[in-house]
Design a protein around this motif. Structure first.
Motif, PDB file in Angstrom:
ATOM      1  N   THR A  94      24.291  52.218  18.394  1.00  0.00           N
ATOM      2  CA  THR A  94      23.100  51.364  18.650  1.00  0.00           C
ATOM      3  C   THR A  94      23.775  49.842  18.928  1.00  0.00           C
ATOM      4  OG1 THR A  94      22.996  50.361  16.435  1.00  0.00           O
ATOM      5  CG2 THR A  94      21.391  52.336  16.949  1.00  0.00           C
ATOM      6  N   ALA A  95      22.923  48.973  19.844  1.00  0.00           N
ATOM      7  CA  ALA A  95      23.294  47.742  20.165  1.00  0.00           C
ATOM      8  C   ALA A  95      23.924  46.725  19.104  1.00  0.00           C
ATOM      9  CB  ALA A  95      22.236  46.801  20.816  1.00  0.00           C
ATOM     10  N   ARG A  96      22.917  46.936  17.957  1.00  0.00           N
ATOM     11  CA  ARG A  96      23.480  46.155  16.557  1.00  0.00           C
ATOM     12  C   ARG A  96      24.842  46.554  16.052  1.00  0.00           C
ATOM     13  NH1 ARG A  96      19.254  46.626  14.553  1.00  0.00           N
ATOM     14  NH2 ARG A  96      18.396  44.400  14.910  1.00  0.00           N
ATOM     15  N   GLY A  97      24.934  47.982  15.888  1.00  0.00           N
ATOM     16  CA  GLY A  97      26.077  48.450  15.588  1.00  0.00           C
ATOM     17  C   GLY A  97      27.325  48.333  16.181  1.00  0.00           C
ATOM     18  N   GLN A  98      27.055  48.243  17.700  1.00  0.00           N
ATOM     19  CA  GLN A  98      28.402  48.128  18.443  1.00  0.00           C
ATOM     20  C   GLN A  98      28.803  46.433  18.389  1.00  0.00           C
ATOM     21  OE1 GLN A  98      29.919  49.941  20.696  1.00  0.00           O
ATOM     22  NE2 GLN A  98      30.884  48.313  22.019  1.00  0.00           N
ATOM     23  N   LEU A  99      27.975  45.825  18.243  1.00  0.00           N
ATOM     24  CA  LEU A  99      28.278  44.443  17.884  1.00  0.00           C
ATOM     25  C   LEU A  99      28.832  44.245  16.586  1.00  0.00           C
ATOM     26  CD1 LEU A  99      25.144  42.126  19.608  1.00  0.00           C
ATOM     27  CD2 LEU A  99      27.592  42.686  20.645  1.00  0.00           C
ATOM     28  N   ARG A 100      28.470  44.698  15.598  1.00  0.00           N
ATOM     29  CA  ARG A 100      28.694  44.677  14.425  1.00  0.00           C
ATOM     30  C   ARG A 100      30.305  45.176  14.362  1.00  0.00           C
ATOM     31  NH1 ARG A 100      23.975  45.820   9.979  1.00  0.00           N
ATOM     32  NH2 ARG A 100      22.705  44.174  10.481  1.00  0.00           N
ATOM     33  N   MET A 101      30.565  46.164  14.763  1.00  0.00           N
ATOM     34  CA  MET A 101      31.939  46.789  14.931  1.00  0.00           C
ATOM     35  C   MET A 101      32.762  45.851  15.735  1.00  0.00           C
ATOM     36  SD  MET A 101      32.863  50.401  16.792  1.00  0.00           S
ATOM     37  CE  MET A 101      32.828  49.764  18.384  1.00  0.00           C
ATOM     38  N   LEU A 102      32.778  45.284  16.825  1.00  0.00           N
ATOM     39  CA  LEU A 102      33.316  44.278  17.617  1.00  0.00           C
ATOM     40  C   LEU A 102      33.404  42.945  16.883  1.00  0.00           C
ATOM     41  CD1 LEU A 102      32.160  44.942  21.159  1.00  0.00           C
ATOM     42  CD2 LEU A 102      34.094  45.497  20.148  1.00  0.00           C
ATOM     43  N   SER A 103      32.293  42.611  15.795  1.00  0.00           N
ATOM     44  CA  SER A 103      32.693  41.470  15.195  1.00  0.00           C
ATOM     45  C   SER A 103      33.748  41.409  14.257  1.00  0.00           C
ATOM     46  CB  SER A 103      31.117  41.179  14.285  1.00  0.00           C
ATOM     47  OG  SER A 103      30.082  40.927  15.215  1.00  0.00           O
ATOM     48  N   ALA A 104      33.744  42.830  13.719  1.00  0.00           N
ATOM     49  CA  ALA A 104      35.142  43.070  12.725  1.00  0.00           C
ATOM     50  C   ALA A 104      36.510  43.046  13.638  1.00  0.00           C
ATOM     51  CB  ALA A 104      34.927  44.229  12.105  1.00  0.00           C
ATOM     52  N   ALA A 105      36.199  43.403  14.446  1.00  0.00           N
ATOM     53  CA  ALA A 105      37.478  43.265  15.564  1.00  0.00           C
ATOM     54  C   ALA A 105      38.067  41.911  16.045  1.00  0.00           C
ATOM     55  CB  ALA A 105      37.339  44.284  16.788  1.00  0.00           C
ATOM     56  N   VAL A 106      36.686  41.337  16.083  1.00  0.00           N
ATOM     57  CA  VAL A 106      37.278  39.646  16.674  1.00  0.00           C
ATOM     58  C   VAL A 106      37.356  39.043  15.355  1.00  0.00           C
ATOM     59  CG1 VAL A 106      36.154  37.599  17.380  1.00  0.00           C
ATOM     60  CG2 VAL A 106      35.735  39.840  18.625  1.00  0.00           C
ATOM     61  N   GLY A 107      36.994  39.455  14.056  1.00  0.00           N
ATOM     62  CA  GLY A 107      37.175  38.743  12.754  1.00  0.00           C
ATOM     63  C   GLY A 107      36.181  37.623  12.851  1.00  0.00           C
ATOM     64  N   VAL A 108      34.890  37.798  12.918  1.00  0.00           N
ATOM     65  CA  VAL A 108      33.723  36.898  12.665  1.00  0.00           C
ATOM     66  C   VAL A 108      32.832  37.721  11.594  1.00  0.00           C
ATOM     67  CG1 VAL A 108      33.772  35.861  14.953  1.00  0.00           C
ATOM     68  CG2 VAL A 108      32.460  37.789  14.634  1.00  0.00           C
ATOM     69  N   PRO A 109      31.825  37.264  11.019  1.00  0.00           N
ATOM     70  CA  PRO A 109      30.841  37.895  10.324  1.00  0.00           C
ATOM     71  C   PRO A 109      30.009  38.585  11.085  1.00  0.00           C
ATOM     72  CG  PRO A 109      30.743  35.518   9.800  1.00  0.00           C
ATOM     73  CD  PRO A 109      31.567  35.452  10.953  1.00  0.00           C
ATOM     74  N   ALA A 110      29.354  39.602  10.343  1.00  0.00           N
ATOM     75  CA  ALA A 110      28.483  40.657  10.847  1.00  0.00           C
ATOM     76  C   ALA A 110      27.305  40.067  11.314  1.00  0.00           C
ATOM     77  CB  ALA A 110      28.234  41.948   9.913  1.00  0.00           C
ATOM     78  N   SER A 111      26.956  38.843  10.700  1.00  0.00           N
ATOM     79  CA  SER A 111      25.524  38.048  11.164  1.00  0.00           C
ATOM     80  C   SER A 111      25.695  37.748  12.304  1.00  0.00           C
ATOM     81  CB  SER A 111      25.247  37.114  10.044  1.00  0.00           C
ATOM     82  OG  SER A 111      26.391  36.130  10.044  1.00  0.00           O
ATOM     83  N   ARG A 112      27.001  37.515  12.917  1.00  0.00           N
ATOM     84  CA  ARG A 112      27.234  36.847  14.299  1.00  0.00           C
ATOM     85  C   ARG A 112      26.434  38.008  15.240  1.00  0.00           C
ATOM     86  NH1 ARG A 112      27.434  32.508  17.435  1.00  0.00           N
ATOM     87  NH2 ARG A 112      29.064  32.884  19.458  1.00  0.00           N
ATOM     88  N   ALA A 113      26.147  39.185  14.962  1.00  0.00           N
ATOM     89  CA  ALA A 113      25.743  40.037  15.984  1.00  0.00           C
ATOM     90  C   ALA A 113      24.314  39.878  16.101  1.00  0.00           C
ATOM     91  CB  ALA A 113      25.985  41.609  15.553  1.00  0.00           C
ATOM     92  N   ASP A 148      18.225  48.301  17.517  1.00  0.00           N
ATOM     93  CA  ASP A 148      18.422  49.644  17.134  1.00  0.00           C
ATOM     94  C   ASP A 148      18.349  50.783  18.364  1.00  0.00           C
ATOM     95  OD1 ASP A 148      18.398  48.692  14.421  1.00  0.00           O
ATOM     96  OD2 ASP A 148      16.367  48.905  14.087  1.00  0.00           O
ATOM     97  N   GLN A 149      18.372  50.144  19.621  1.00  0.00           N
ATOM     98  CA  GLN A 149      18.454  50.980  20.745  1.00  0.00           C
ATOM     99  C   GLN A 149      19.759  51.515  20.978  1.00  0.00           C
ATOM    100  OE1 GLN A 149      15.395  51.285  22.282  1.00  0.00           O
ATOM    101  NE2 GLN A 149      16.073  52.287  24.125  1.00  0.00           N
ATOM    102  N   ARG A 150      19.807  52.766  21.269  1.00  0.00           N
ATOM    103  CA  ARG A 150      21.027  53.543  21.614  1.00  0.00           C
ATOM    104  C   ARG A 150      21.500  52.916  23.000  1.00  0.00           C
ATOM    105  NH1 ARG A 150      20.569  59.817  19.896  1.00  0.00           N
ATOM    106  NH2 ARG A 150      19.939  59.425  17.698  1.00  0.00           N
ATOM    107  N   LEU A 151      23.111  52.895  22.845  1.00  0.00           N
ATOM    108  CA  LEU A 151      23.670  52.341  24.419  1.00  0.00           C
ATOM    109  C   LEU A 151      23.443  53.202  25.648  1.00  0.00           C
ATOM    110  CD1 LEU A 151      27.179  51.083  22.876  1.00  0.00           C
ATOM    111  CD2 LEU A 151      24.992  50.010  23.076  1.00  0.00           C
ATOM    112  N   GLY A 152      23.273  54.339  25.324  1.00  0.00           N
ATOM    113  CA  GLY A 152      23.176  55.348  26.261  1.00  0.00           C
ATOM    114  C   GLY A 152      21.546  55.206  26.911  1.00  0.00           C
ATOM    115  N   ALA A 153      20.618  54.623  26.106  1.00  0.00           N
ATOM    116  CA  ALA A 153      19.278  54.555  26.872  1.00  0.00           C
ATOM    117  C   ALA A 153      19.089  53.008  27.055  1.00  0.00           C
ATOM    118  CB  ALA A 153      18.293  54.644  25.592  1.00  0.00           C
ATOM    119  N   LEU A 154      20.082  52.235  27.198  1.00  0.00           N
ATOM    120  CA  LEU A 154      19.750  50.691  27.923  1.00  0.00           C
ATOM    121  C   LEU A 154      19.930  50.913  29.337  1.00  0.00           C
ATOM    122  CD1 LEU A 154      22.314  48.496  25.565  1.00  0.00           C
ATOM    123  CD2 LEU A 154      19.900  49.090  25.158  1.00  0.00           C
ATOM    124  N   SER A 155      18.919  49.948  29.955  1.00  0.00           N
ATOM    125  CA  SER A 155      18.960  49.727  31.202  1.00  0.00           C
ATOM    126  C   SER A 155      20.307  49.085  31.854  1.00  0.00           C
ATOM    127  CB  SER A 155      17.893  49.209  31.849  1.00  0.00           C
ATOM    128  OG  SER A 155      17.650  47.627  31.255  1.00  0.00           O
TER     129      SER A 155
END
Length: 616
Positions: free
Chosen positions: A90-109, A123-130
């Motif tokens: 999901t879009a939120r899951g992608q940003l939360r995963m990258l938040s851990a990589a960058v070192g910022v809180p998950a709320s930043r997503a 909650d939209q999947r990345l494969g379904a995004l325009s």
């Protein structure tokens, strides 16, 4: 401020470099467009600036090169191409995963989803995004570290006019807050409309470095586009009337039945066509691009009069007469014969260093990143559920025959299978740990590889071991409960060699998980990890059995006591049974084969990592 000095890419196979001595600046609080036709070296210039490609030159981000910045994601936000994420994440899951990589809180997503207009699509999947949503998510990924500079490679490609307007408004808003924005484009009209500063490149070299106003005045010219089935006749009539009125009008005959008229208006062209009975199918005002070589003199052979010219198809020579002075580039423009522009003093500009291609940095919070990467998709849950169902079914069938020992029944390991389902599932999850990283390189966008950092490797090993241990315990507990439910409580008892069985079971699952993980990290594909797991019982175990069968057997009585004497801290007497269980596991052919395979894989992983560093 962003300053690029002497960027030069390494030539390949005798070809000239894609970028040759490119120097320009992108100021703070401004939007800078890097303009050039496809293949002009724009993307290569960005990769050189970000130290993704090797070459020569240096790029300063507020006075520091990128490799000297402790947290690059908090200084530079990058978007090169599409968002490299798993299509079912999901879009939120992608940003939360990258938040851990960058070192910022998950709320930043969640904050950035709201900023880029995706608050309701978390909650939209990345494969379904325009395409437009994907660009918005890419901007959110680049802004996770709240960077000062944004570097984007053709962010408006393929977007609708509405999405394009939103994108450029967003970039202007970032620049208005004091940030630096640099993006590439191949559309000069878009650059003049959306940017404050335009840097034009052609064949990897700097052509011009101008403000948007000067760029529009020297390169973009208004014209009238006419489409008529009698294009040659209308061109002759317009040129004849322009000569009679001594007006500066240029007529360009393009492909098909299309004309471009410079120095006139739609009303004048329409009146002329009406007076001479020429049908007109299209009549519109446009802004024409004269190309990087706007100062090139027109071919005299194509001129029909000093003031009015009819030009052959494909040529867009500048206007003559009063408009010619406005079409000339300013003295500050760059060109093959222009005087070199003196850059502002920059520390270290006396010597242009080499650009070393550096691998991507590992995540700042590797364990949190790995957990979100692993459980951010349904694949992990589906694999664990499938392993649990198959294991319980095999345990019930094995107990029904009554020939298999109790440890094999609880592990759901019939003799016909090389490995139990739990071990295969643990190996598959371990292989996906690195396999998905190389298939969807979220940590190394644009690099095509995954960072070989010790912290990332340790996090993957720890998380995969934890998942394998959890899977082993769940399978054993579920199998025992299923046997009690089907056959009663008398069938399941406490075996006498419980310590050995427990250590063997846990060691088998963790070893398979690590074997799959390391093999996938070495060969950069999930299938290699699965093959390495299956190769242990199929190839390595028979080899170890053959070697052990030819050697004399020796026992090791009293080993726990001797180890207790050497240890600094005295462990309880109950630990002796666990130590002997571990020794027996390693001495077992399957344990020896798994230990040998892991040792080889660890050495191969270290060797490939060192070889990659030497090459770069």
């Amino acid at each position: 401020m962003l300053q690029a000095i002497g960027l030069t890419s390494a030539p390949h196979r005798g070809r000239p470099p894609a970028v040759d001595d490119l120097t320009f600046e992108a100021g703070s609080g401004r939007v800078t467009a890097l303009l050039g036709a496809p293949g002009s070296g724009k993307t290569t210039a960005l990769r050189l600036m970000l130290e993704i490609e090797s070459g020569r030159g240096v790029t300063y981000f507020r006075g520091r090169p990128l490799h000297r910045i402790p947290h690059p994601a908090r200084e530079v936000g990058v978007l090169l191409g599409d968002v490299p994420g798993h299509p079912v994440r999901t879009a939120r899951g992608q940003l939360r995963m990258l938040s851990a990589a960058v070192g910022v809180p998950a709320s930043r997503a969640d904050e950035l989803l709201d900023v880029v207009g995706l608050a309701g699509l978390g909650d939209q999947r990345l494969g379904a995004l325009s395409l437009g949503m994907d660009r918005r998510l890419g901007l959110a990924s680049a802004l996770l570290g709240d960077p000062h500079a944004l570097i984007l490679d053709d962010p408006g490609e393929g977007l609708s006019p509405r999405e394009n307007a939103w994108l450029h408004g967003f970039l202007r808003a970032h620049a208005a807050q004091g940030g630096t924005v640099l993006y590439t484009t191949c559309d000069p009209e878009e650059a003049a409309r959306a940017a404050d500063h335009v840097v034009t490149v052609d064949a990897g070299r700097l052509v011009s470095d101008q403000d948007a106003v000067d760029f529009s005045r020297t390169r973009l010219r208004p014209r009238v586009v006419v489409r008529t089935p009698h294009a040659a006749r209308l061109a002759a009539v317009v040129s004849r009337e322009a000569r009679a009125a001594r007006r500066s009008v240029e007529v360009v005959t393009e492909a098909g039945s299309r004309l471009s008229v410079y120095g006139s208006t739609c009303a004048e062209i329409g009146d002329t066509a009406y007076r001479h009975g020429v049908p007109v199918h299209q009549l519109a005002d446009e802004i024409a691009d004269t190309g990087p070589a706007a100062a090139t003199a027109p071919d005299p052979a194509t001129a029909t009069a000093p003031e009015a010219k009819a030009v052959s198809p494909g040529r867009a020579s500048p206007a003559s007469g009063p408009d010619a002075a406005r079409a000339q580039p300013e003295p500050t423009a760059y060109g093959p014969e222009a005087a070199p522009r003196t850059a502002s003093p920059v520390p270290g500009s006396e010597h242009v260093p080499s650009i070393r291609r550096r691998s991507a940095r590992g995540p700042h919070r590797p364990v949190r990143y790995e957990l979100r990467r692993l459980f951010g998709v349904r694949t992990t849950t589906l694999i664990m559920a499938a392993v649990l169902v198959v294991s319980v079914g095999l345990s019930v069938l094995l107990a029904r025959t009554g020939h298999a020992p109790l440890p094999n029944v609880l592990a759901a390991w019939p003799e016909v299978l090389p490995l139990p389902p739990a071990a295969v599932g643990a190996g598959l999850l371990g292989a996906l740990s690195f396999g998905d990283e190389f298939r969807y390189p979220a940590l190394a966008a644009g690099r095509g590889t995954v960072p070989r950092r010790l912290g990332l490797l340790m996090a993957k090993l720890a998380v995969s071991a934890g998942v394998a241990l959890l899977l082993a315990l769940i399978v054993a507990a579920a199998s025992a409960e299923a046997l009690r439910l089907v056959y009663g409580g008398d069938l399941v008892g406490f075996p006498s060699n419980a310590a050995f069985s427990a250590v063997s079971w846990v060691g088998l699952n963790v070893g398979c998980a690590w074997a799959g993980l390391l093999a996938a990290g070495i060969f950069r594909v999930t299938a290699a990890g699965v093959a390495a797991v299956l190769a242990v019982p199929v190839l390595v175990v028979p080899l170890v059995r053959r070697v052990l069968s030819g050697a004399a057997g020796h026992s090791a009585p009293g080993l726990p006591g001797r180890l207790r004497e050497l240890a600094w801290v005295q462990w309880p007497n109950g630990m002796d049974s666990w130590v002997m269980a571990g020794v027996r596991v390693v001495a077992h052919p399957v344990g020896a084969a798994l230990s040998l395979s892991l040792s080889i894989l660890v050495c191969a992983y270290v060797f490939t990592g060192l070889r990659g560093r030497v090459r770069w």
